[in-house]
Scaffold this active site. Structure first.
Site, PDB file in Angstrom:
ATOM      1  N   LEU A  37       0.846  -1.389  -0.179  1.00 48.49           N
ATOM      2  CA  LEU A  37       0.052  -0.125   0.041  1.00 48.49           C
ATOM      3  C   LEU A  37       0.742   1.177  -0.080  1.00 48.49           C
ATOM      4  O   LEU A  37       1.899   1.382   0.690  1.00 48.49           O
ATOM      5  CB  LEU A  37      -0.838  -0.157   1.189  1.00 48.49           C
ATOM      6  CG  LEU A  37      -1.708   1.217   1.597  1.00 48.49           C
ATOM      7  CD1 LEU A  37      -2.735   1.630   0.627  1.00 48.49           C
ATOM      8  CD2 LEU A  37      -2.347   1.106   3.050  1.00 48.49           C
ATOM      9  N   SER A  38       0.378   2.389  -0.886  1.00 50.40           N
ATOM     10  CA  SER A  38       1.117   3.158  -0.683  1.00 50.40           C
ATOM     11  C   SER A  38       2.713   3.245  -1.219  1.00 50.40           C
ATOM     12  O   SER A  38       3.085   2.858  -2.153  1.00 50.40           O
ATOM     13  CB  SER A  38       1.055   4.244   0.320  1.00 50.40           C
ATOM     14  OG  SER A  38       1.276   5.651   0.289  1.00 50.40           O
ATOM     15  N   ALA A  39       3.730   3.701  -0.084  1.00 59.18           N
ATOM     16  CA  ALA A  39       5.117   3.273  -0.207  1.00 59.18           C
ATOM     17  C   ALA A  39       5.093   2.056  -0.345  1.00 59.18           C
ATOM     18  O   ALA A  39       6.205   1.663  -1.174  1.00 59.18           O
ATOM     19  CB  ALA A  39       5.700   4.045   1.101  1.00 59.18           C
TER      20      ALA A  39
ATOM     21  N   HIS B  52      -7.152   7.464  -0.309  1.00 62.66           N
ATOM     22  CA  HIS B  52      -5.975   6.580   0.071  1.00 62.66           C
ATOM     23  C   HIS B  52      -6.170   5.735   1.046  1.00 62.66           C
ATOM     24  O   HIS B  52      -5.815   5.834   2.276  1.00 62.66           O
ATOM     25  CB  HIS B  52      -4.779   7.726   0.196  1.00 62.66           C
ATOM     26  CG  HIS B  52      -3.408   7.201   0.225  1.00 62.66           C
ATOM     27  ND1 HIS B  52      -3.013   6.983  -1.126  1.00 62.66           N
ATOM     28  CD2 HIS B  52      -2.438   6.911   1.217  1.00 62.66           C
ATOM     29  CE1 HIS B  52      -1.584   6.791  -0.839  1.00 62.66           C
ATOM     30  NE2 HIS B  52      -1.320   6.644   0.422  1.00 62.66           N
TER      31      HIS B  52
END
Length: 438
Positions: free
Chosen positions: A275-277, A402
């Site tokens: 997720l994300s980074a 997000h």
């Protein structure tokens, strides 16, 4: 999948041009100009002195102490996390407007919170604007810490901590062993948490352990320590962490190999998702270690090579960066989830991930639309070669922010109302069993 091509030691992940949708030169130029004029030394000095409001003013391109621009149309210079922190310890993260007593409207950019709320907002905004906080000490405490609540473990299953050490360094990780494990060669899914999260938090939020128990596979959760990144982000924006030998890709691939060795897992059925980074880190693993990972999942992340330093990281996250080139490596099957209302990582990055993962051959394309049980509309685009399994699968979550789609509120950055990203990723992964090089 095509036979993997070895990537030379130290080779960058992107070398040949890709052809995603072009970005606006005006947007890119405006974003990079804004970054170039920021006095980062002054931001650091003010932050270390505890003058957070003044530091925020400099980040926003205003003189220290100047008032924020007023009016509902005042734009933020960079996106902010569109999730609201829990008001009580152990509470669930929520989307703006969904918390009890909320009006449903996020504060305008011209509204300056006061008191403890103002301090929290300032710290949160500063931390979100700096993917790597090591240069700005003093901001690691308090805001957005990963959950540490115990993760339920069924009878006969195990959820244990391990440590990997190699030439690139060391990392701890947790591994979930389902109760159905009896020494057989199981698939392995490596789960890469987002910023501020922990293995336990990510396991709780994604519900991946429950799927592993149901379908009998192993799950590993590498942990990024604050010593490597103050926000515990994977350093996807560092050039040194985008190569095969050395850096975080070598550590994460080493963890995968260690789990395979310890549990006699199937080396041809190893997958990574994040997720994300963590999603950006998964995309990097596809570029640097296509011989280790048979497929990847990227949720709200970015393509390998989207950034090489802090300014380009800001640009990429806001959608004003250059599209990364396609890597000189085997095309690793990739499934992508991204909310089209994500204010933290611009949704154009999902297109970049798909473009970078596309093989050279033309693929057939099927587009379907639907709505989750929780009411989130989505568009799913599947690309495959002939009658083979899907090589690329992209889920656009309409109105979503997000957060991990279909996750549990017991973890941070989740949207329980969306399609079950974990289940869809596992389905996609297992269709590629046996395609990676042994």
């Amino acid at each position: 999948m095509d036979a993997p091509v070895a990537v030379p030691a130290g080779a960058p992940c992107a070398t040949t041009p890709a052809d995603p949708k072009p970005l606006s030169p005006t947007t890119k130029d405006r974003t990079m100009t804004a970054f170039a004029t920021i006095d980062m030394a002054e931001v650091t000095r003010l932050t270390q002195a505890g003058k957070l409001a003044e530091a925020m003013a400099v980040l926003q391109g205003r003189p220290a102490g100047a008032a924020a621009p007023a009016g509902p149309g005042a734009a933020r210079p960079w996106p902010a996390l569109d999730m609201v922190a829990p008001s009580i310890p152990g509470g669930a993260w929520t989307a703006p407007g969904s918390a009890p007593g909320s009006t449903g409207d996020a504060p305008s950019a011209g509204t300056a919170p006061s008191g403890r709320q103002g301090l929290s907002e300032t710290i949160r905004s500063l931390r979100e604007r700096f993917p790597k906080m090591g240069a700005m000490p003093g901001l690691a405490e308090g805001l957005g810490a990963g959950r540490s609540a115990p993760v339920p473990v069924p009878e006969g299953a195990r959820f244990e901590e391990r440590r990997y050490a190699g030439a690139a360094g060391s990392r701890t990780y947790k591994v979930y062993v389902p109760s159905g494990y009896a020494g057989q060669a199981l698939p392995l899914v490596v789960m890469l948490h987002g910023c501020t999260q922990s293995p336990d938090d990510f396991a709780a939020g994604t519900k991946m352990n429950a799927l592993a128990e149901e379908q009998t596979f192993l799950v590993a959760y590498p942990a990024q320590p604050a010593s490597a990144n103050m926000q515990r982000c994977w350093n996807w924006f560092n050039a040194g962490d985008q190569q095969r030998e050395g850096g975080e890709p070598a550590l994460l691939a080493g963890i995968a190999r260690q789990v395979v060795a310890e549990f006699s897992a199937d080396p041809a059925r190893v997958y990574a998702a994040g997720l994300s980074a963590g999603g950006a880190a998964a995309a990097i693993l596809a570029a640097t270690h296509p011989d280790v990972f048979a497929a990847i999942g990227v949720h709200s992340g970015l393509a390998c090579g989207s950034a090489r330093d802090m300014p380009s990281a800001f640009a990429a996250m806001s959608g004003g960066g250059s599209a990364p080139a396609r890597g000189a490596h085997a095309a690793v099957p990739t499934i992508v989830f991204h909310g089209d209302a994500d204010r933290t990582v611009n949704p154009v990055n999902a297109d970049h991930v798909v473009a970078q993962a596309a093989p050279g051959a033309a693929l057939g394309r099927v587009v379907t639309r639907g709505r989750s049980e929780g009411g989130v509309a989505y568009t799913c685009t599947v690309q495959r070669e002939g009658d083979g399994p899907a090589l690329l699968e992209q889920w656009v979550l309409h109105g979503a922010g997000h957060a991990w789609s279909g996750g549990s509120a017991s973890g941070s950055y989740t949207d329980p109302s969306g399609p079950d990203a974990s289940r869809e990723m596992v389905r996609f992964f297992l269709a590629h069993a046996g395609t990676a090089a042994r």
